[in-house]
Design a protein around this motif. Structure first.
Motif, mmCIF file in Angstrom:
data_model
loop_
_atom_site.group_PDB
_atom_site.id
_atom_site.type_symbol
_atom_site.label_atom_id
_atom_site.label_comp_id
_atom_site.label_asym_id
_atom_site.label_seq_id
_atom_site.Cartn_x
_atom_site.Cartn_y
_atom_site.Cartn_z
ATOM 1 N N ALA A 172 33.284 81.637 45.166
ATOM 2 C CA ALA A 172 34.387 81.581 46.117
ATOM 3 C C ALA A 172 35.729 81.391 45.419
ATOM 4 O O ALA A 172 36.767 81.844 45.926
ATOM 5 C CB ALA A 172 34.146 80.460 47.128
ATOM 6 N N HIS A 173 35.716 80.749 44.262
ATOM 7 C CA HIS A 173 36.964 80.574 43.509
ATOM 8 C C HIS A 173 37.320 81.813 42.691
ATOM 9 O O HIS A 173 38.493 82.054 42.410
ATOM 10 C CB HIS A 173 36.865 79.338 42.612
ATOM 11 C CG HIS A 173 37.138 78.071 43.350
ATOM 12 N ND1 HIS A 173 38.411 77.602 43.592
ATOM 13 C CD2 HIS A 173 36.300 77.193 43.959
ATOM 14 C CE1 HIS A 173 38.352 76.491 44.282
ATOM 15 N NE2 HIS A 173 37.081 76.209 44.535
ATOM 16 N N ARG A 174 36.327 82.603 42.346
ATOM 17 C CA ARG A 174 36.577 83.813 41.574
ATOM 18 C C ARG A 174 37.084 84.959 42.442
ATOM 19 O O ARG A 174 37.808 85.839 41.966
ATOM 20 C CB ARG A 174 35.296 84.244 40.857
ATOM 21 C CG ARG A 174 35.001 83.425 39.616
ATOM 22 C CD ARG A 174 33.616 83.696 39.060
ATOM 23 N NE ARG A 174 33.320 85.109 38.861
ATOM 24 C CZ ARG A 174 32.103 85.611 38.726
ATOM 25 N NH1 ARG A 174 31.038 84.814 38.778
ATOM 26 N NH2 ARG A 174 31.917 86.903 38.531
ATOM 27 N N TYR A 175 36.704 84.951 43.726
ATOM 28 C CA TYR A 175 37.059 86.054 44.619
ATOM 29 C C TYR A 175 37.607 85.492 45.918
ATOM 30 O O TYR A 175 36.920 84.729 46.605
ATOM 31 C CB TYR A 175 35.831 86.921 44.910
ATOM 32 C CG TYR A 175 35.194 87.508 43.667
ATOM 33 C CD1 TYR A 175 35.656 88.705 43.119
ATOM 34 C CD2 TYR A 175 34.141 86.850 43.031
ATOM 35 C CE1 TYR A 175 35.073 89.238 41.981
ATOM 36 C CE2 TYR A 175 33.554 87.384 41.890
ATOM 37 C CZ TYR A 175 34.028 88.573 41.374
ATOM 38 O OH TYR A 175 33.454 89.083 40.232
ATOM 39 N N ASP A 176 38.821 85.915 46.265
ATOM 40 C CA ASP A 176 39.459 85.317 47.439
ATOM 41 C C ASP A 176 38.760 85.679 48.741
ATOM 42 O O ASP A 176 38.898 84.976 49.738
ATOM 43 C CB ASP A 176 40.940 85.699 47.506
ATOM 44 C CG ASP A 176 41.170 87.209 47.594
ATOM 45 O OD1 ASP A 176 40.191 87.977 47.553
ATOM 46 O OD2 ASP A 176 42.347 87.614 47.698
ATOM 47 N N PHE A 177 37.980 86.772 48.776
ATOM 48 C CA PHE A 177 37.316 87.206 50.003
ATOM 49 C C PHE A 177 35.928 86.591 50.165
ATOM 50 O O PHE A 177 35.225 86.887 51.130
ATOM 51 C CB PHE A 177 37.216 88.732 50.056
ATOM 52 C CG PHE A 177 36.580 89.350 48.833
ATOM 53 C CD1 PHE A 177 35.210 89.494 48.738
ATOM 54 C CD2 PHE A 177 37.373 89.755 47.768
ATOM 55 C CE1 PHE A 177 34.632 90.048 47.614
ATOM 56 C CE2 PHE A 177 36.796 90.318 46.632
ATOM 57 C CZ PHE A 177 35.423 90.462 46.553
ATOM 58 N N ILE A 178 35.506 85.762 49.209
ATOM 59 C CA ILE A 178 34.216 85.075 49.316
ATOM 60 C C ILE A 178 34.443 83.612 49.680
ATOM 61 O O ILE A 178 35.293 82.938 49.094
ATOM 62 C CB ILE A 178 33.412 85.175 48.004
ATOM 63 C CG1 ILE A 178 33.044 86.634 47.711
ATOM 64 C CG2 ILE A 178 32.141 84.318 48.076
ATOM 65 C CD1 ILE A 178 32.274 86.834 46.413
ATOM 66 N N TYR A 179 33.698 83.136 50.665
ATOM 67 C CA TYR A 179 33.689 81.725 51.041
ATOM 68 C C TYR A 179 32.310 81.159 50.731
ATOM 69 O O TYR A 179 31.375 81.899 50.433
ATOM 70 C CB TYR A 179 34.044 81.550 52.521
ATOM 71 C CG TYR A 179 35.495 81.851 52.794
ATOM 72 C CD1 TYR A 179 36.439 80.840 52.840
ATOM 73 C CD2 TYR A 179 35.929 83.164 52.966
ATOM 74 C CE1 TYR A 179 37.787 81.109 53.056
ATOM 75 C CE2 TYR A 179 37.273 83.458 53.182
ATOM 76 C CZ TYR A 179 38.191 82.422 53.222
ATOM 77 O OH TYR A 179 39.523 82.703 53.432
ATOM 78 N N ALA A 180 32.187 79.841 50.778
ATOM 79 C CA ALA A 180 30.943 79.193 50.344
ATOM 80 C C ALA A 180 30.408 78.250 51.410
ATOM 81 O O ALA A 180 31.159 77.688 52.217
ATOM 82 C CB ALA A 180 31.180 78.417 49.044
ATOM 83 N N ALA A 181 29.076 78.096 51.392
ATOM 84 C CA ALA A 181 28.407 77.035 52.138
ATOM 85 C C ALA A 181 27.470 76.324 51.176
ATOM 86 O O ALA A 181 26.946 76.938 50.238
ATOM 87 C CB ALA A 181 27.631 77.598 53.316
#
Length: 254
Positions: A50-59
Protein backbone atom coordinates in the motif's frame (compact mmCIF):
# COMPACT_ATOMS: atom_id res chain seq x y z
CA UNK A 1 -13.40 2.87 -12.38
CA UNK A 2 -13.79 -0.32 -10.37
CA UNK A 3 -12.49 -1.16 -6.90
CA UNK A 4 -11.37 -4.75 -6.35
CA UNK A 5 -12.08 -4.77 -2.62
CA UNK A 6 -10.39 -8.10 -1.82
CA UNK A 7 -7.19 -9.46 -3.34
CA UNK A 8 -3.92 -11.10 -2.27
CA UNK A 9 -1.34 -9.54 -4.59
CA UNK A 10 1.51 -10.49 -2.27
CA UNK A 11 0.89 -14.14 -3.19
CA UNK A 12 3.98 -15.88 -4.67
CA UNK A 13 2.03 -16.59 -7.86
CA UNK A 14 2.52 -12.95 -8.87
CA UNK A 15 6.28 -12.81 -8.36
CA UNK A 16 7.27 -13.25 -11.99
CA UNK A 17 4.85 -10.78 -13.60
CA UNK A 18 3.66 -8.49 -10.81
CA UNK A 19 4.12 -5.23 -12.74
CA UNK A 20 2.32 -6.71 -15.75
CA UNK A 21 -0.62 -7.67 -13.54
CA UNK A 22 -0.81 -4.05 -12.38
CA UNK A 23 -0.57 -2.81 -15.96
CA UNK A 24 -3.40 -5.14 -17.01
CA UNK A 25 -5.45 -3.78 -14.14
CA UNK A 26 -4.94 -0.15 -15.18
CA UNK A 27 -5.87 -0.91 -18.80
CA UNK A 28 -9.10 -2.48 -17.56
CA UNK A 29 -9.86 0.64 -15.46
CA UNK A 30 -9.49 -1.15 -12.15
CA UNK A 31 -8.50 1.91 -10.18
CA UNK A 32 -8.18 0.53 -6.63
CA UNK A 33 -7.34 -2.73 -4.91
CA UNK A 34 -7.51 -3.68 -1.24
CA UNK A 35 -4.78 -6.17 -0.38
CA UNK A 36 -5.97 -8.41 2.43
CA UNK A 37 -3.94 -9.88 5.27
CA UNK A 38 -4.56 -13.41 6.49
CA UNK A 39 -1.66 -13.75 8.97
CA UNK A 40 1.06 -11.50 10.36
CA UNK A 41 3.50 -11.71 7.38
CA UNK A 42 0.77 -11.11 4.79
CA UNK A 43 -0.57 -8.19 6.84
CA UNK A 44 2.88 -6.64 6.88
CA UNK A 45 3.21 -7.30 3.14
CA UNK A 46 -0.13 -5.62 2.53
CA UNK A 47 0.92 -2.44 4.30
CA UNK A 48 4.21 -2.43 2.41
CA UNK A 49 2.41 -2.78 -0.93
CA UNK A 50 0.00 0.00 0.00
CA UNK A 51 2.95 2.34 0.55
CA UNK A 52 4.57 1.41 -2.75
CA UNK A 53 1.43 2.02 -4.82
CA UNK A 54 -1.04 4.80 -4.16
CA UNK A 55 -3.96 2.80 -5.64
CA UNK A 56 -3.46 -0.14 -3.24
CA UNK A 57 -4.97 -0.12 0.26
CA UNK A 58 -4.38 -2.67 3.01
CA UNK A 59 -6.27 -4.75 5.54
CA UNK A 60 -4.64 -6.61 8.43
CA UNK A 61 -5.79 -9.66 10.34
CA UNK A 62 -5.58 -13.41 10.93
CA UNK A 63 -7.58 -15.90 8.86
CA UNK A 64 -9.35 -18.71 10.76
CA UNK A 65 -6.94 -21.23 9.17
CA UNK A 66 -4.13 -19.58 11.15
CA UNK A 67 -6.04 -19.01 14.40
CA UNK A 68 -4.10 -21.63 16.34
CA UNK A 69 -0.77 -19.85 15.88
CA UNK A 70 -1.75 -16.48 17.37
CA UNK A 71 0.12 -14.97 20.32
CA UNK A 72 -0.08 -11.73 22.29
CA UNK A 73 2.75 -10.41 20.13
CA UNK A 74 0.60 -10.99 17.04
CA UNK A 75 -2.10 -8.69 18.36
CA UNK A 76 0.39 -6.04 19.43
CA UNK A 77 2.00 -5.96 15.98
CA UNK A 78 -1.34 -5.92 14.15
CA UNK A 79 -2.57 -3.03 16.29
CA UNK A 80 0.54 -1.08 15.37
CA UNK A 81 0.00 -1.85 11.67
CA UNK A 82 -3.65 -0.81 11.99
CA UNK A 83 -2.57 2.74 12.84
CA UNK A 84 -1.16 3.19 9.34
CA UNK A 85 -3.21 5.58 7.21
CA UNK A 86 -3.34 3.11 4.29
CA UNK A 87 -4.93 0.38 6.47
CA UNK A 88 -8.69 0.59 5.94
CA UNK A 89 -10.01 -2.71 7.33
CA UNK A 90 -9.37 -5.59 9.73
CA UNK A 91 -9.41 -8.91 7.97
CA UNK A 92 -9.84 -11.35 6.71
CA UNK A 93 -11.23 -12.86 9.86
CA UNK A 94 -14.02 -15.27 10.68
CA UNK A 95 -14.75 -18.99 10.67
CA UNK A 96 -13.94 -21.79 8.23
CA UNK A 97 -15.61 -25.12 8.99
CA UNK A 98 -14.88 -26.50 5.52
CA UNK A 99 -11.20 -27.16 6.05
CA UNK A 100 -11.09 -26.93 9.85
CA UNK A 101 -7.36 -26.16 9.86
CA UNK A 102 -7.71 -24.74 13.37
CA UNK A 103 -10.04 -26.17 16.04
CA UNK A 104 -13.46 -24.54 15.87
CA UNK A 105 -13.37 -23.33 19.47
CA UNK A 106 -10.08 -21.54 18.79
CA UNK A 107 -11.41 -20.07 15.54
CA UNK A 108 -14.35 -18.63 17.47
CA UNK A 109 -12.14 -17.23 20.23
CA UNK A 110 -9.75 -15.58 17.77
CA UNK A 111 -12.62 -14.17 15.72
CA UNK A 112 -14.15 -12.53 18.79
CA UNK A 113 -10.79 -11.13 19.87
CA UNK A 114 -10.27 -9.62 16.42
CA UNK A 115 -13.70 -7.96 16.40
CA UNK A 116 -12.67 -6.32 19.66
CA UNK A 117 -9.30 -5.30 18.20
CA UNK A 118 -10.99 -3.83 15.12
CA UNK A 119 -13.29 -1.85 17.41
CA UNK A 120 -10.24 -0.57 19.28
CA UNK A 121 -8.50 0.34 16.01
CA UNK A 122 -11.59 2.03 14.57
CA UNK A 123 -11.76 -0.27 11.53
CA UNK A 124 -14.54 -2.23 9.80
CA UNK A 125 -14.12 -6.00 9.67
CA UNK A 126 -13.73 -8.19 6.56
CA UNK A 127 -15.40 -11.54 7.22
CA UNK A 128 -14.49 -14.98 5.90
CA UNK A 129 -17.44 -17.36 6.36
CA UNK A 130 -17.27 -20.88 4.96
CA UNK A 131 -19.77 -23.51 6.11
CA UNK A 132 -20.07 -21.68 9.45
CA UNK A 133 -23.12 -19.46 8.97
CA UNK A 134 -24.89 -20.23 12.26
CA UNK A 135 -21.93 -19.79 14.60
CA UNK A 136 -20.69 -16.74 12.73
CA UNK A 137 -24.02 -14.94 12.89
CA UNK A 138 -24.28 -15.74 16.60
CA UNK A 139 -20.86 -14.18 17.22
CA UNK A 140 -21.46 -10.96 15.28
CA UNK A 141 -24.81 -10.52 17.05
CA UNK A 142 -23.21 -10.97 20.48
CA UNK A 143 -20.04 -9.02 19.59
CA UNK A 144 -21.12 -6.42 17.05
CA UNK A 145 -18.40 -4.52 15.18
CA UNK A 146 -18.61 -0.82 15.98
CA UNK A 147 -17.43 0.26 12.54
CA UNK A 148 -19.38 -2.13 10.34
CA UNK A 149 -18.07 -4.79 8.04
CA UNK A 150 -18.46 -6.87 4.93
CA UNK A 151 -19.06 -10.56 4.25
CA UNK A 152 -16.40 -11.25 1.64
CA UNK A 153 -17.27 -13.62 -1.23
CA UNK A 154 -20.79 -13.97 0.14
CA UNK A 155 -22.02 -17.56 -0.18
CA UNK A 156 -25.14 -17.70 1.95
CA UNK A 157 -28.83 -17.71 1.06
CA UNK A 158 -31.09 -14.70 0.54
CA UNK A 159 -32.74 -15.49 3.89
CA UNK A 160 -29.36 -15.24 5.60
CA UNK A 161 -28.50 -12.14 3.57
CA UNK A 162 -31.54 -10.34 4.95
CA UNK A 163 -30.28 -11.02 8.48
CA UNK A 164 -26.76 -9.88 7.58
CA UNK A 165 -28.05 -6.70 5.92
CA UNK A 166 -30.28 -5.92 8.91
CA UNK A 167 -27.18 -6.14 11.10
CA UNK A 168 -25.62 -3.39 8.96
CA UNK A 169 -23.15 -5.45 6.95
CA UNK A 170 -22.27 -5.19 3.28
CA UNK A 171 -22.11 -8.20 0.93
CA UNK A 172 -19.22 -8.70 -1.48
CA UNK A 173 -19.40 -10.82 -4.62
CA UNK A 174 -16.53 -12.62 -6.36
CA UNK A 175 -15.93 -15.05 -9.22
CA UNK A 176 -18.37 -17.76 -8.04
CA UNK A 177 -21.22 -15.40 -8.96
CA UNK A 178 -20.37 -16.14 -12.62
CA UNK A 179 -20.28 -19.94 -12.23
CA UNK A 180 -23.01 -21.99 -13.86
CA UNK A 181 -25.69 -23.37 -11.52
CA UNK A 182 -24.74 -20.95 -8.71
CA UNK A 183 -28.38 -19.97 -8.32
CA UNK A 184 -28.22 -19.01 -4.66
CA UNK A 185 -25.55 -16.33 -5.12
CA UNK A 186 -27.23 -15.09 -8.29
CA UNK A 187 -30.47 -14.64 -6.34
CA UNK A 188 -28.72 -12.62 -3.63
CA UNK A 189 -26.83 -10.44 -6.11
CA UNK A 190 -30.10 -9.74 -7.88
CA UNK A 191 -31.83 -8.60 -4.69
CA UNK A 192 -29.16 -6.92 -2.53
CA UNK A 193 -29.80 -3.18 -2.04
CA UNK A 194 -27.63 -1.22 -4.47
CA UNK A 195 -25.99 0.71 -1.63
CA UNK A 196 -24.85 -2.44 0.20
CA UNK A 197 -22.63 -4.48 -2.14
CA UNK A 198 -19.02 -4.65 -3.30
CA UNK A 199 -17.19 -6.51 -6.08
CA UNK A 200 -13.94 -8.40 -5.56
CA UNK A 201 -11.71 -11.11 -7.04
CA UNK A 202 -10.05 -12.80 -4.03
CA UNK A 203 -7.07 -13.05 -6.41
CA UNK A 204 -5.33 -15.38 -7.09
CA UNK A 205 -8.33 -17.57 -6.16
CA UNK A 206 -11.91 -17.94 -7.45
CA UNK A 207 -11.29 -16.90 -11.06
CA UNK A 208 -14.56 -15.98 -12.79
CA UNK A 209 -15.89 -17.29 -16.07
CA UNK A 210 -14.66 -17.30 -18.83
CA UNK A 211 -11.18 -17.46 -17.25
CA UNK A 212 -11.94 -20.19 -14.73
CA UNK A 213 -8.97 -22.52 -14.27
CA UNK A 214 -6.43 -19.72 -14.67
CA UNK A 215 -4.81 -17.63 -11.96
CA UNK A 216 -7.14 -14.82 -10.97
CA UNK A 217 -6.10 -11.16 -11.01
CA UNK A 218 -7.83 -7.81 -10.33
CA UNK A 219 -8.54 -7.25 -14.03
CA UNK A 220 -11.17 -9.99 -13.87
CA UNK A 221 -13.28 -8.12 -11.34
CA UNK A 222 -14.96 -6.64 -14.43
CA UNK A 223 -16.61 -10.02 -15.03
CA UNK A 224 -18.17 -9.92 -11.56
CA UNK A 225 -19.41 -6.36 -12.01
CA UNK A 226 -20.76 -7.23 -15.47
CA UNK A 227 -22.73 -10.15 -14.04
CA UNK A 228 -24.35 -7.91 -11.43
CA UNK A 229 -25.12 -5.33 -14.14
CA UNK A 230 -26.82 -8.06 -16.17
CA UNK A 231 -28.88 -9.22 -13.19
CA UNK A 232 -29.94 -5.68 -12.27
CA UNK A 233 -30.48 -4.52 -15.87
CA UNK A 234 -28.02 -1.68 -15.34
CA UNK A 235 -24.87 -0.67 -17.17
CA UNK A 236 -21.43 -1.88 -16.14
CA UNK A 237 -20.53 1.76 -15.47
CA UNK A 238 -23.46 2.19 -13.07
CA UNK A 239 -22.54 -0.95 -11.12
CA UNK A 240 -18.85 0.01 -11.05
CA UNK A 241 -19.63 3.48 -9.75
CA UNK A 242 -22.10 2.23 -7.14
CA UNK A 243 -19.78 -0.46 -5.77
CA UNK A 244 -16.92 2.07 -5.67
CA UNK A 245 -19.07 4.52 -3.68
CA UNK A 246 -20.17 1.76 -1.31
CA UNK A 247 -16.55 0.85 -0.58
CA UNK A 248 -15.74 4.51 0.03
CA UNK A 249 -18.56 4.66 2.55
CA UNK A 250 -17.58 1.61 4.60
CA UNK A 251 -13.83 2.11 4.45
CA UNK A 252 -13.98 5.91 4.87
CA UNK A 253 -11.72 6.60 1.91
CA UNK A 254 -12.25 9.48 -0.53
Amino acid sequence: MIWDTHAHLDDPRYQEDFEQVLENMKKAQISRVTNIGYDLPSSQNSVELAHRYDFIYAAVGVHPHDAEGVSADTWETLLQLAKDKKVIGWGEIGLDYYRDLSPRSIQQKIFIEQIELANEAGLPIIIHDRDAHGDLLKIVKEHPPKHGGVFHCYSGSWEMAKVVLNLGFYLSFAGPLTFKNNRQTVEVAGKVPLDRFFVETDSPYLTPEPYRGKRNEPTYVRQVAAKIAELRELSLEEIAQQSFQNAQTLFKVE
